[in-house]
Design a protein around this motif. Structure first.
Motif, short mmCIF file in Angstrom:
data_model
loop_
_atom_site.label_atom_id
_atom_site.label_comp_id
_atom_site.label_asym_id
_atom_site.label_seq_id
_atom_site.Cartn_x
_atom_site.Cartn_y
_atom_site.Cartn_z
N TYR A 30 -5.72 2.81 9.45
CA TYR A 30 -4.46 3.14 10.12
C TYR A 30 -3.73 1.85 10.46
O TYR A 30 -4.36 0.87 10.87
CB TYR A 30 -4.70 3.94 11.41
CG TYR A 30 -5.47 5.22 11.21
CD1 TYR A 30 -4.82 6.40 10.85
CD2 TYR A 30 -6.86 5.25 11.38
CE1 TYR A 30 -5.54 7.58 10.67
CE2 TYR A 30 -7.58 6.42 11.21
CZ TYR A 30 -6.90 7.58 10.84
OH TYR A 30 -7.62 8.75 10.67
N SER A 31 -2.42 1.85 10.32
CA SER A 31 -1.63 0.66 10.64
C SER A 31 -0.38 1.05 11.42
O SER A 31 0.20 2.12 11.18
CB SER A 31 -1.18 -0.06 9.35
OG SER A 31 -2.27 -0.57 8.64
N VAL A 32 0.03 0.16 12.31
CA VAL A 32 1.33 0.28 12.97
C VAL A 32 2.24 -0.78 12.37
O VAL A 32 1.92 -1.97 12.40
CB VAL A 32 1.22 0.08 14.50
CG1 VAL A 32 2.61 0.09 15.12
CG2 VAL A 32 0.36 1.18 15.11
N VAL A 33 3.33 -0.35 11.77
CA VAL A 33 4.32 -1.26 11.19
C VAL A 33 5.51 -1.29 12.14
O VAL A 33 6.21 -0.29 12.28
CB VAL A 33 4.74 -0.80 9.78
CG1 VAL A 33 5.79 -1.74 9.20
CG2 VAL A 33 3.53 -0.74 8.86
N GLY A 53 0.82 -1.20 0.00
CA GLY A 53 0.00 0.00 0.00
C GLY A 53 0.85 1.25 0.00
O GLY A 53 2.08 1.21 0.15
N VAL A 54 0.19 2.37 -0.18
CA VAL A 54 0.81 3.70 -0.09
C VAL A 54 0.23 4.40 1.12
O VAL A 54 -1.00 4.42 1.29
CB VAL A 54 0.55 4.52 -1.37
CG1 VAL A 54 1.10 5.93 -1.23
CG2 VAL A 54 1.16 3.83 -2.58
N SER A 55 1.09 4.95 1.95
CA SER A 55 0.65 5.48 3.24
C SER A 55 1.39 6.78 3.58
O SER A 55 2.44 7.08 3.01
CB SER A 55 0.90 4.46 4.35
OG SER A 55 0.47 3.17 3.98
N LYS A 56 0.83 7.49 4.55
CA LYS A 56 1.48 8.68 5.10
C LYS A 56 1.84 8.40 6.55
O LYS A 56 1.04 7.86 7.31
CB LYS A 56 0.53 9.88 5.03
CG LYS A 56 1.17 11.20 5.49
CD LYS A 56 0.23 12.36 5.26
CE LYS A 56 0.89 13.68 5.63
NZ LYS A 56 0.00 14.83 5.36
N VAL A 57 3.07 8.73 6.92
CA VAL A 57 3.53 8.52 8.29
C VAL A 57 2.93 9.59 9.20
O VAL A 57 3.12 10.78 8.98
CB VAL A 57 5.07 8.56 8.37
CG1 VAL A 57 5.54 8.40 9.82
CG2 VAL A 57 5.69 7.49 7.48
N LEU A 58 2.18 9.14 10.21
CA LEU A 58 1.60 10.06 11.20
C LEU A 58 2.48 10.22 12.42
O LEU A 58 2.51 11.28 13.05
CB LEU A 58 0.22 9.57 11.63
CG LEU A 58 -0.87 9.50 10.56
CD1 LEU A 58 -2.20 9.08 11.18
CD2 LEU A 58 -1.03 10.84 9.84
N LYS A 63 9.97 9.95 9.42
CA LYS A 63 9.45 11.02 10.27
C LYS A 63 8.00 11.30 9.88
O LYS A 63 7.55 10.94 8.78
CB LYS A 63 10.30 12.28 10.14
CG LYS A 63 10.27 12.93 8.77
CD LYS A 63 11.15 14.17 8.73
CE LYS A 63 11.02 14.93 7.41
NZ LYS A 63 11.32 14.12 6.23
N ALA A 64 7.27 11.93 10.78
CA ALA A 64 5.88 12.29 10.49
C ALA A 64 5.82 13.14 9.23
O ALA A 64 6.63 14.05 9.02
CB ALA A 64 5.28 13.04 11.67
N GLY A 65 4.86 12.82 8.37
CA GLY A 65 4.71 13.55 7.11
C GLY A 65 5.30 12.84 5.92
O GLY A 65 4.96 13.16 4.77
#
Length: 344
Positions: A109-112, A82-87, A95-97
């Protein structure tokens, strides 16, 4: 106190036997904290796009033998590219963003926890969804299969099965740019027209309309096939073996015609591998990710200059993800199948 929000998820109910159904999955809602604990070393992702890929079928089965990917866990969210944004991040590489592509859950939302297979997205002048396809795992699969395994060169005669899919459409275009003669097979008139008129294949045919695949291949390859990019297996592979040239190459990317069979079809023309000194090699994208920077260097200019096209089949909303995934096993999708969870 950190913010807790609801998290919609697509969960596998139980292991699947035979052809998968939408009812084998269900959409559930749980809660997730949008702040990682201090002792975490992972990243928290907001998922934007999810990739539907044929290999995911094998992960829906409780296998009694080892594979390169583990089976899904019933009752837990499906996992895929998938394609995701780091929160939030507790990992030094993110880093966030940041925008990333790689393995994530089929959820909002996922925690990797160990993001070894998360790639930071540096080029955002192209559609973000491309990182589920041409700029993601299917892209490196096409590149490695055609060049590293297939050793494609100018003048080669190349046949691509499942040619309008996520990988096949790119294989054909790269082969054409290399100076090859390229023929593709697909399962509908719409897809055949796409191969010839949009992707620039020299020829294409609907395999469902052909009673004798051996005769069909002889019609399109009277001098034989140098490279067969294998996506389907079964009867197509059997016919191809009769039509390979000496020292031909068969990169084996997938066998989608066999994934839902409880008893796989036999292949009867294997003696041609010996007689024609054919090299047939299975491969997986994991083994070739070290080539990703080199691949981007080649493919990004092609995309920006319009020398390569990429067709996507887009399902909107996580609730439509089960239908989208099931559809690829009956050829319902046209192009790369993906699911939009949220737009950045």
């Amino acid at each position: 106190m950190a913010e807790e929000v609801s998290n919609k998820q697509v969960v596998l109910k139980d292991y699947v036997v035979g052809f998968p159904k939408e009812s084998d999955m269900e959409v559930k809602t749980s809660n997730i904290n949008l702040k990682l604990p201090e002792d975490s070393n992972g990243i928290l992702l907001k998922n934007l796009y999810l990739s539907c890929d044929p290999y995911m079928r094998s992960r829906m089965t409780n296998r009694d033998r080892a594979s390169y990917v583990e089976s899904f866990l019933p009752g837990s969210p499906i996992i895929g590219y998938g394609v995701s944004k780091v929160l939030d991040s507790r990992h030094p590489n993110f880093k966030a963003g940041d925008l990333v592509w790689g393995f994530t859950g089929w959820e909002e939302y996922s925690v990797v926890s160990s993001p070894q297979l998360s790639f930071k997205i540096e080029h955002t002048d192209v559609p973000l969804s491309y990182y589920t396809g041409i700029l993601g795992m299917p892209g490196i699969t096409a590149y490695a299969g055609l060049y590293e395994i297939g050793s494609a060169k100018k003048g080669d005669h190349v046949f691509v099965s499942a040619a309008s899919g996520a990988v096949g459409q790119l294989v054909g275009q790269l082969a054409k740019l290399t100076g090859c003669y390229v023929v593709g097979s697909a399962g509908s008139k719409e897809k055949v027209d796409l191969l010839k008129n949009k992707f620039g294949f020299d020829e294409a045919f609907n395999y469902k309309e052909e009673e004798d695949l051996d005769a069909t291949l002889k019609r399109y390859f009277p001098e034989g096939i140098d490279i067969y990019f294998e996506n389907v297996g079964g009867k197509m592979l059997d016919a191809v073996l009769l039509n390979m040239r000496p020292h031909g190459r068969i990169p084996v990317c997938g066998l989608i015609s066999q994934y839902n069979l409880q008893q796989p079809e036999g292949v009867y023309n294997l003696s041609n591998i010996i007689a024609k000194r054919i090299r047939m090699e299975g491969f997986i994208a994991f083994d070739h990710y070290h080539l990703y920077p080199k691949y981007l260097e080649m493919i990004l200019p092609y995309i920006r200059e319009g020398k390569v096209s990429y067709v996507e089949d887009v399902a909107e909303g996580l609730e439509n993800a089960p239908s989208a995934l099931i559809g690829i096993f009956s050829g319902r999708n046209v192009g790369k199948q993906l699911v939009v969870v949220a737009r950045e």
